[in-house]
Design a protein around this motif. Structure first.
Motif, PDB file in Angstrom:
ATOM      1  N   LYS A   1      16.795  29.143  40.635  1.00 49.92           N
ATOM      2  CA  LYS A   1      16.787  27.844  39.940  1.00 49.92           C
ATOM      3  C   LYS A   1      15.386  27.253  39.916  1.00 49.92           C
ATOM      4  N   THR A   2      14.629  27.514  40.966  1.00 54.16           N
ATOM      5  CA  THR A   2      13.246  27.024  41.031  1.00 54.16           C
ATOM      6  C   THR A   2      12.404  27.690  39.950  1.00 54.16           C
ATOM      7  N   LEU A   3      12.633  29.007  39.739  1.00 53.86           N
ATOM      8  CA  LEU A   3      11.870  29.757  38.739  1.00 53.86           C
ATOM      9  C   LEU A   3      12.345  29.462  37.315  1.00 53.86           C
ATOM     10  N   LEU A   4      13.667  29.277  37.176  1.00 50.58           N
ATOM     11  CA  LEU A   4      14.276  29.125  35.844  1.00 50.58           C
ATOM     12  C   LEU A   4      15.275  27.964  35.884  1.00 50.58           C
ATOM     13  N   PRO A   5      14.774  26.729  35.866  1.00 43.73           N
ATOM     14  CA  PRO A   5      15.651  25.570  36.059  1.00 43.73           C
ATOM     15  C   PRO A   5      16.746  25.409  35.014  1.00 43.73           C
ATOM     16  N   SER A   6      16.545  25.910  33.801  1.00 38.26           N
ATOM     17  CA  SER A   6      17.559  25.703  32.752  1.00 38.26           C
ATOM     18  C   SER A   6      18.468  26.913  32.534  1.00 38.26           C
ATOM     19  N   ALA A   7      18.273  27.989  33.304  1.00 38.94           N
ATOM     20  CA  ALA A   7      19.100  29.190  33.132  1.00 38.94           C
ATOM     21  C   ALA A   7      20.441  29.045  33.843  1.00 38.94           C
ATOM     22  N   ILE A   8      21.454  29.721  33.310  1.00 39.13           N
ATOM     23  CA  ILE A   8      22.721  29.873  34.025  1.00 39.13           C
ATOM     24  C   ILE A   8      22.547  31.031  35.003  1.00 39.13           C
ATOM     25  N   ILE A   9      22.894  30.815  36.276  1.00 40.92           N
ATOM     26  CA  ILE A   9      22.681  31.836  37.306  1.00 40.92           C
ATOM     27  C   ILE A   9      24.010  32.150  37.986  1.00 40.92           C
ATOM     28  N   LYS A  10      24.373  33.436  38.014  1.00 36.24           N
ATOM     29  CA  LYS A  10      25.653  33.825  38.595  1.00 36.24           C
ATOM     30  C   LYS A  10      25.514  35.088  39.449  1.00 36.24           C
ATOM     31  N   ILE A  11      26.289  35.142  40.533  1.00 36.17           N
ATOM     32  CA  ILE A  11      26.432  36.365  41.327  1.00 36.17           C
ATOM     33  C   ILE A  11      27.477  37.230  40.636  1.00 36.17           C
ATOM     34  N   VAL A  12      27.182  38.514  40.473  1.00 36.88           N
ATOM     35  CA  VAL A  12      28.154  39.407  39.829  1.00 36.88           C
ATOM     36  C   VAL A  12      28.428  40.635  40.695  1.00 36.88           C
ATOM     37  N   ASP A  13      29.575  41.248  40.434  1.00 35.18           N
ATOM     38  CA  ASP A  13      29.998  42.455  41.137  1.00 35.18           C
ATOM     39  C   ASP A  13      29.237  43.649  40.555  1.00 35.18           C
ATOM     40  N   GLY A  14      28.271  44.149  41.314  1.00 36.66           N
ATOM     41  CA  GLY A  14      27.435  45.239  40.831  1.00 36.66           C
ATOM     42  C   GLY A  14      28.203  46.510  40.528  1.00 36.66           C
ATOM     43  N   GLU A  15      29.327  46.719  41.211  1.00 37.73           N
ATOM     44  CA  GLU A  15      30.125  47.923  40.949  1.00 37.73           C
ATOM     45  C   GLU A  15      30.642  47.938  39.516  1.00 37.73           C
ATOM     46  N   MET A  16      30.956  46.769  38.976  1.00 41.97           N
ATOM     47  CA  MET A  16      31.486  46.699  37.615  1.00 41.97           C
ATOM     48  C   MET A  16      30.434  47.066  36.571  1.00 41.97           C
ATOM     49  N   PHE A  17      29.179  46.826  36.895  1.00 38.75           N
ATOM     50  CA  PHE A  17      28.097  47.109  35.947  1.00 38.75           C
ATOM     51  C   PHE A  17      27.458  48.482  36.149  1.00 38.75           C
ATOM     52  N   SER A  18      27.675  49.107  37.302  1.00 43.13           N
ATOM     53  CA  SER A  18      26.919  50.337  37.570  1.00 43.13           C
ATOM     54  C   SER A  18      27.744  51.531  38.049  1.00 43.13           C
ATOM     55  N   TRP A  19      29.028  51.332  38.346  1.00 38.18           N
ATOM     56  CA  TRP A  19      29.857  52.472  38.756  1.00 38.18           C
ATOM     57  C   TRP A  19      30.486  53.070  37.501  1.00 38.18           C
ATOM     58  N   TYR A  20      30.178  54.327  37.213  1.00 43.96           N
ATOM     59  CA  TYR A  20      30.560  54.910  35.924  1.00 43.96           C
ATOM     60  C   TYR A  20      31.690  55.931  36.030  1.00 43.96           C
ATOM     61  N   GLY A  21      32.563  55.750  37.021  1.00 46.07           N
ATOM     62  CA  GLY A  21      33.728  56.618  37.140  1.00 46.07           C
ATOM     63  C   GLY A  21      34.997  55.860  36.783  1.00 46.07           C
ATOM     64  N   SER A  22      36.031  56.035  37.595  1.00 49.61           N
ATOM     65  CA  SER A  22      37.317  55.399  37.313  1.00 49.61           C
ATOM     66  C   SER A  22      37.266  53.880  37.432  1.00 49.61           C
ATOM     67  N   ARG A  23      36.254  53.328  38.097  1.00 47.17           N
ATOM     68  CA  ARG A  23      36.112  51.862  38.194  1.00 47.17           C
ATOM     69  C   ARG A  23      35.915  51.226  36.813  1.00 47.17           C
ATOM     70  N   LEU A  24      35.494  52.025  35.833  1.00 48.21           N
ATOM     71  CA  LEU A  24      35.339  51.508  34.472  1.00 48.21           C
ATOM     72  C   LEU A  24      36.661  50.994  33.901  1.00 48.21           C
ATOM     73  N   LEU A  25      37.784  51.406  34.484  1.00 52.82           N
ATOM     74  CA  LEU A  25      39.083  50.868  34.067  1.00 52.82           C
ATOM     75  C   LEU A  25      39.127  49.350  34.181  1.00 52.82           C
ATOM     76  N   TYR A  26      38.429  48.817  35.190  1.00 52.41           N
ATOM     77  CA  TYR A  26      38.529  47.396  35.504  1.00 52.41           C
ATOM     78  C   TYR A  26      37.358  46.586  34.948  1.00 52.41           C
ATOM     79  N   ALA A  27      36.328  47.264  34.449  1.00 52.51           N
ATOM     80  CA  ALA A  27      35.122  46.567  33.994  1.00 52.51           C
ATOM     81  C   ALA A  27      35.373  45.646  32.802  1.00 52.51           C
ATOM     82  N   PRO A  28      36.090  46.075  31.738  1.00 56.16           N
ATOM     83  CA  PRO A  28      36.255  45.177  30.590  1.00 56.16           C
ATOM     84  C   PRO A  28      36.902  43.832  30.951  1.00 56.16           C
ATOM     85  N   ALA A  29      37.951  43.851  31.762  1.00 51.20           N
ATOM     86  CA  ALA A  29      38.609  42.597  32.167  1.00 51.20           C
ATOM     87  C   ALA A  29      37.653  41.735  32.986  1.00 51.20           C
TER      88      ALA A  29
END
Length: 265
Positions: free
Chosen positions: A222-250
């Motif tokens: 927030k200090t670097l980018l005061p007007s940006a939306i900042i969120k914690i995300v589940d990295g497995e959903m963005f980078s696991w390319y096996g069967s976990r992709l079943l759950y990524a779209p939702a």
């Protein structure tokens, strides 16, 4: 002997259907168990945390980039499943000296689908793999994407800051959401505070892995980018390319729904 080809166009020869498999990539380990290879998978890395029950009971053979070569050899595998990016080339070459190694190289959803189907063929689970890939494709096809063009900085590391750049699997998943990466560099560039401010992304996504970003880190950005939306995300959903992709779209749709529909930086 049946011949197979991996994703870096190497020929793999197997005498029989593999009965002792070592997987040195977490998302591909999860895939193997999903396909029903509960007895065949005999060695995994300390990062292969899914499924939880199999993680607890299967032999660990080091980390993805610090493999226990002697430990793997002692397991007498007849197939090793690896990845070009996640594993170290010299270690994979050592494994190739005593066992067939199938190497994936995945930068987008079609590459992940190809990997799932080829691995299914490799381990005699072709019908299960095709059913899985069909379900993943259908779920991505039905996904609702964010309609306004948003620039996104996806952080994978802190001290130094590192982001997912163009041409990565994460970048492709961001595109599936309707986002574009705020950084032009390829792969995983190191960026500093000035570069972050200059890129001025609309949204900052702080990944839960490989660096475990937490809510406490939001103030730092927030200090670097005061007007940006900042969120914690589940990295497995963005980078696991096996069967976990079943759950990524939702998961992606839930994330998109958290953003203001008329967000304008």
């Amino acid at each position: 002997m049946p011949l197979f080809y991996d994703q870096i166009d190497r020929e793999i020869s197997l005498v029989t259907v593999p009965k002792r498999i070592v997987s040195v990539v977490p998302s591909q380990t999860e895939l193997l168990f999903y396909l029903g290879l509960n007895e065949e998978v005999v060695g995994i890395t300390k990062y292969c945390i899914h499924p939880t029950d199999k993680f607890k009971t299967t032999m660990k053979i080091g980390g993805t980039k610090q493999l226990d070569i002697a430990g793997i050899k002692a397991l007498k595998p007849d197939l090793i499943i690896a990845n070009k990016e996640e594993n170290e080339k010299n270690q994979i070459e050592q494994l190739m000296e005593f066992c067939p190694v199938w190497v994936s190289d995945i930068n987008d959803l079609p590459g992940a689908i190809d990997m799932i189907e080829k691995v299914g063929l490799l381990v005699n689970k072709q019908s299960e793999a095709i059913a899985l890939s069909g379900l993943i494709k259908a779920r991505f096809d039905k996904m609702t994407i964010f309609q306004s063009p948003l620039s996104v900085a996806y952080f994978i590391w802190r001290k130094p800051y590192m982001v997912a750049g163009r041409g990565t699997f994460i970048d492709n998943m961001l595109q599936k959401c309707g986002f574009s990466t705020a950084f032009e560099q390829g792969r995983y560039p190191e960026v500093n505070a000035a570069m972050i401010a200059d890129a001025n992304p609309d949204v900052v996504l702080l990944s839960s892995e490989p660096y475990p970003f937490k809510e406490k880190h939001i103030a730092e950005f927030k200090t670097l980018l005061p007007s940006a939306i900042i969120k914690i995300v589940d990295g497995e959903m963005f980078s696991w390319y096996g069967s976990r992709l079943l759950y990524a779209p939702a998961y992606f749709e839930r994330l998109i729904n958290l953003l203001p529909p008329d967000f304008n930086h």
